[in-house]
Design a protein around this motif. Structure first.
Motif, mmCIF file in Angstrom:
data_model
loop_
_atom_site.group_PDB
_atom_site.id
_atom_site.type_symbol
_atom_site.label_atom_id
_atom_site.label_comp_id
_atom_site.label_asym_id
_atom_site.label_seq_id
_atom_site.Cartn_x
_atom_site.Cartn_y
_atom_site.Cartn_z
ATOM 1 N N ASN A 134 1.083 -3.506 0.800
ATOM 2 C CA ASN A 134 1.963 -4.177 1.567
ATOM 3 C C ASN A 134 1.279 -3.961 3.147
ATOM 4 O OD1 ASN A 134 4.515 -3.931 0.114
ATOM 5 N ND2 ASN A 134 4.129 -1.823 0.199
ATOM 6 N N TYR A 135 0.484 -3.327 3.187
ATOM 7 C CA TYR A 135 -0.349 -3.097 4.754
ATOM 8 C C TYR A 135 -1.017 -4.559 4.890
ATOM 9 C CZ TYR A 135 -5.140 -2.103 2.775
ATOM 10 O OH TYR A 135 -6.442 -1.916 2.283
ATOM 11 N N VAL A 136 -1.633 -5.123 3.729
ATOM 12 C CA VAL A 136 -2.261 -6.521 3.667
ATOM 13 C C VAL A 136 -1.368 -7.653 3.978
ATOM 14 C CG1 VAL A 136 -3.936 -7.932 2.369
ATOM 15 C CG2 VAL A 136 -4.273 -5.503 2.174
ATOM 16 N N ILE A 137 -0.404 -7.547 3.527
ATOM 17 C CA ILE A 137 0.653 -8.707 3.496
ATOM 18 C C ILE A 137 0.983 -8.682 5.095
ATOM 19 C CG2 ILE A 137 3.081 -9.326 3.053
ATOM 20 C CD1 ILE A 137 2.640 -8.188 0.163
ATOM 21 N N ARG A 138 1.244 -7.493 5.605
ATOM 22 C CA ARG A 138 1.870 -7.344 6.965
ATOM 23 C C ARG A 138 0.757 -8.101 7.921
ATOM 24 N NH1 ARG A 138 3.198 -2.073 6.313
ATOM 25 N NH2 ARG A 138 1.787 -1.437 7.789
ATOM 26 N N ALA A 139 -0.584 -7.522 7.711
ATOM 27 C CA ALA A 139 -1.720 -7.967 8.608
ATOM 28 C C ALA A 139 -1.725 -9.698 8.295
ATOM 29 C CB ALA A 139 -2.916 -7.304 8.198
ATOM 30 N N MET A 149 -9.876 -4.491 -3.568
ATOM 31 C CA MET A 149 -9.734 -5.732 -2.634
ATOM 32 C C MET A 149 -8.181 -6.035 -2.362
ATOM 33 S SD MET A 149 -11.819 -8.196 -5.693
ATOM 34 C CE MET A 149 -11.701 -9.648 -4.431
ATOM 35 N N GLY A 150 -7.460 -4.973 -1.928
ATOM 36 C CA GLY A 150 -6.178 -5.266 -1.330
ATOM 37 C C GLY A 150 -5.054 -5.384 -2.394
ATOM 38 N N PHE A 151 -5.333 -5.051 -3.531
ATOM 39 C CA PHE A 151 -4.125 -5.282 -4.508
ATOM 40 C C PHE A 151 -3.686 -3.848 -5.320
ATOM 41 C CE2 PHE A 151 -5.977 -9.479 -4.217
ATOM 42 C CZ PHE A 151 -4.940 -10.365 -4.366
ATOM 43 N N ARG A 152 -2.655 -3.903 -5.717
ATOM 44 C CA ARG A 152 -2.290 -2.706 -6.520
ATOM 45 C C ARG A 152 -1.311 -3.235 -7.763
ATOM 46 N NH1 ARG A 152 3.256 -1.657 -5.127
ATOM 47 N NH2 ARG A 152 3.949 -2.552 -3.255
ATOM 48 N N TYR A 153 -1.142 -2.248 -8.834
ATOM 49 C CA TYR A 153 -0.187 -2.612 -9.845
ATOM 50 C C TYR A 153 1.074 -2.105 -9.135
ATOM 51 C CZ TYR A 153 -3.913 -3.665 -13.136
ATOM 52 O OH TYR A 153 -4.889 -4.204 -13.943
ATOM 53 N N LYS A 154 2.027 -3.044 -9.698
ATOM 54 C CA LYS A 154 3.537 -2.685 -9.476
ATOM 55 C C LYS A 154 4.263 -2.988 -10.687
ATOM 56 C CE LYS A 154 7.212 -3.737 -6.246
ATOM 57 N NZ LYS A 154 7.617 -4.476 -5.206
ATOM 58 N N LYS A 155 5.313 -1.859 -10.896
ATOM 59 C CA LYS A 155 5.925 -1.924 -12.300
ATOM 60 C C LYS A 155 7.309 -2.828 -12.004
ATOM 61 C CE LYS A 155 7.336 0.801 -16.050
ATOM 62 N NZ LYS A 155 7.465 2.232 -16.508
ATOM 63 N N HIS A 199 -9.546 -11.096 3.644
ATOM 64 C CA HIS A 199 -9.320 -12.455 3.700
ATOM 65 C C HIS A 199 -10.476 -13.306 4.593
ATOM 66 C CE1 HIS A 199 -5.561 -11.077 2.162
ATOM 67 N NE2 HIS A 199 -5.213 -12.429 1.695
ATOM 68 N N CYS A 200 -11.539 -13.283 4.295
ATOM 69 C CA CYS A 200 -12.737 -13.961 4.888
ATOM 70 C C CYS A 200 -12.648 -15.392 4.779
ATOM 71 C CB CYS A 200 -14.040 -13.662 4.471
ATOM 72 S SG CYS A 200 -14.257 -13.772 2.524
ATOM 73 N N GLN A 201 -11.737 -15.774 3.894
ATOM 74 C CA GLN A 201 -11.650 -17.526 3.639
ATOM 75 C C GLN A 201 -10.926 -17.983 4.892
ATOM 76 O OE1 GLN A 201 -9.591 -15.104 2.216
ATOM 77 N NE2 GLN A 201 -7.451 -16.004 1.808
ATOM 78 N N TYR A 202 -10.368 -17.295 5.792
ATOM 79 C CA TYR A 202 -9.776 -17.871 6.962
ATOM 80 C C TYR A 202 -10.844 -17.967 8.132
ATOM 81 C CZ TYR A 202 -5.163 -16.547 5.083
ATOM 82 O OH TYR A 202 -4.266 -16.582 4.235
ATOM 83 N N ASN A 203 -12.010 -17.733 7.848
ATOM 84 C CA ASN A 203 -13.061 -17.693 8.664
ATOM 85 C C ASN A 203 -14.005 -18.775 8.145
ATOM 86 O OD1 ASN A 203 -15.191 -17.634 10.750
ATOM 87 N ND2 ASN A 203 -15.256 -15.154 10.404
ATOM 88 N N PRO A 204 -14.050 -19.972 8.948
ATOM 89 C CA PRO A 204 -14.859 -21.097 8.554
ATOM 90 C C PRO A 204 -16.452 -20.624 8.731
ATOM 91 C CG PRO A 204 -14.058 -21.617 10.704
ATOM 92 C CD PRO A 204 -13.193 -20.102 10.109
#
Length: 324
Positions: A18-23, A1-7, A220-225
């Motif tokens: 990161n690529y999801v944040i950029r997009a 779902m576009g997430f990862r674990y970060k320590k 991020h389908c929430q941006y599509n009404p």
């Protein structure tokens, strides 16, 4: 779902890739720039969904102590139909509805749509309706594979030396004929992985007709009404399909068209208003009060972070990139 674990400080937290944040930042900026421009902008939202011939009743609330309820058998969902449509603040585009029977009952409707069907729909249904709208049209869609057929066949490190050499020559990248295949790929890879160099068949066609294309960020389908529109329509459909006097495919078409007729232009306007508030809130969350017109380059340090989901065409990540 576009997430990862970060320590962080010996603790692991879940954060967006990161690529999801950029997009996401790119999408938010472009959407708000269109919204705040002096032109009369019409955002056109399109998407696919599905319905079943007998409606969806895979689960229902039951009282396990009541044997009469437990004996009730759920009717088979039946044949699945794939749906494609588009709408804007004025409502559904009048001639853009597409409903067709799927060849299999796999619950993933993406497997029944393809680039050829989608492009034909854009040419024969979407564009003729866009031509009738006053003002500038910006088509908003996700990165599903059938939306993202590349204009140029991509190469990879597994391509043969001749193909890589031809690619370099076509894009004006100097190379020596004495280089090995690996060395040629090292020259081509940065260009291939730069998403701004990708040309999509649908985007290029719409651009040639004078229309802009705005791609949603992955996941991020929430941006599509239109997602909220689908929710309303499918609830109506599932509730009313059992009582239809029609049979077969005619039953599906009639009840679905009736569900679409329940969506007014005011409902579309309210759904769009809701998503645009999400867009404004997320812009402030990521960028504060930064001017959407003059956004300076934002440098983000990256670990290798690749996008492998089928619903996105984003590239593998480099160690450092710019978000413009």
């Amino acid at each position: 779902m576009g997430f990862r674990y970060k320590k962080i400080n010996e603790r692991k937290i879940m954060c967006e890739k990161n690529y999801v944040i950029r997009a996401k930042i790119t999408f938010l900026r472009k959407y708000l720039q269109f919204q705040n421009s002096s032109e009369n902008i019409n955002f056109i939202f399109l998407d696919e969904t599905w319905v079943y011939k007998n409606g969806s009743q895979v689960r229902k609330w039951v009282n396990e102590n009541d044997k009469r309820m437990n004996d009730i058998k759920i009717t088979s969902e039946g044949e699945r139909f794939t749906i494609l449509h588009a709408g804007y603040k004025g409502g559904f585009l009048p001639n853009c509805g597409l409903l067709f029977s799927s060849k299999n009952n796999d619950r993933d409707y993406h497997k029944t749509m393809n680039g050829e069907i989608f492009l034909d729909w854009v040419k024969t249904k979407l564009v003729p309706d866009l031509d009738k709208i006053n003002g500038k049209c910006v088509v908003v869609m996700d990165n599903a594979p059938y939306h993202s057929v590349l204009l140029e066949k991509p190469i990879s490190k597994f391509s043969n030396k001749t193909s890589i050499s031809a690619f370099l020559q076509k894009h004006g990248i100097y190379f020596s004929n004495e280089l090995s295949k690996k060395e040629l790929w090292n020259l081509a890879e940065p260009y291939v992985q730069n998403s701004s160099n990708k040309k999509y068949v649908v985007d290029e066609f719409l651009n040639s007709k004078g229309y802009e294309v705005l791609r949603l960020p992955p996941y991020h389908c929430q941006y599509n009404p239109i997602e909220m529109v689908w929710g309303y329509c499918k609830t109506f459909y599932n509730k009313n399909i059992p009582n239809s006097k029609f049979t077969g495919s005619e039953k599906v078409l009639n009840v679905w068209q009736e569900s679409l007729s329940k969506i007014t232009s005011d409902m579309w306007a309210n759904y769009i208003k809701h998503t645009e508030q999400l867009i404004i809130d997320d812009w402030k969350k990521y960028m504060g009060n930064m001017d959407i017109v003059n956004v300076p380059p934002l440098i983000i340090g990256f670990e290798n972070d690749s996008a492998s989901d089928s619903d996105t065409d984003m590239p593998s990540e480099n160690d450092e990139e710019y978000v413009e």
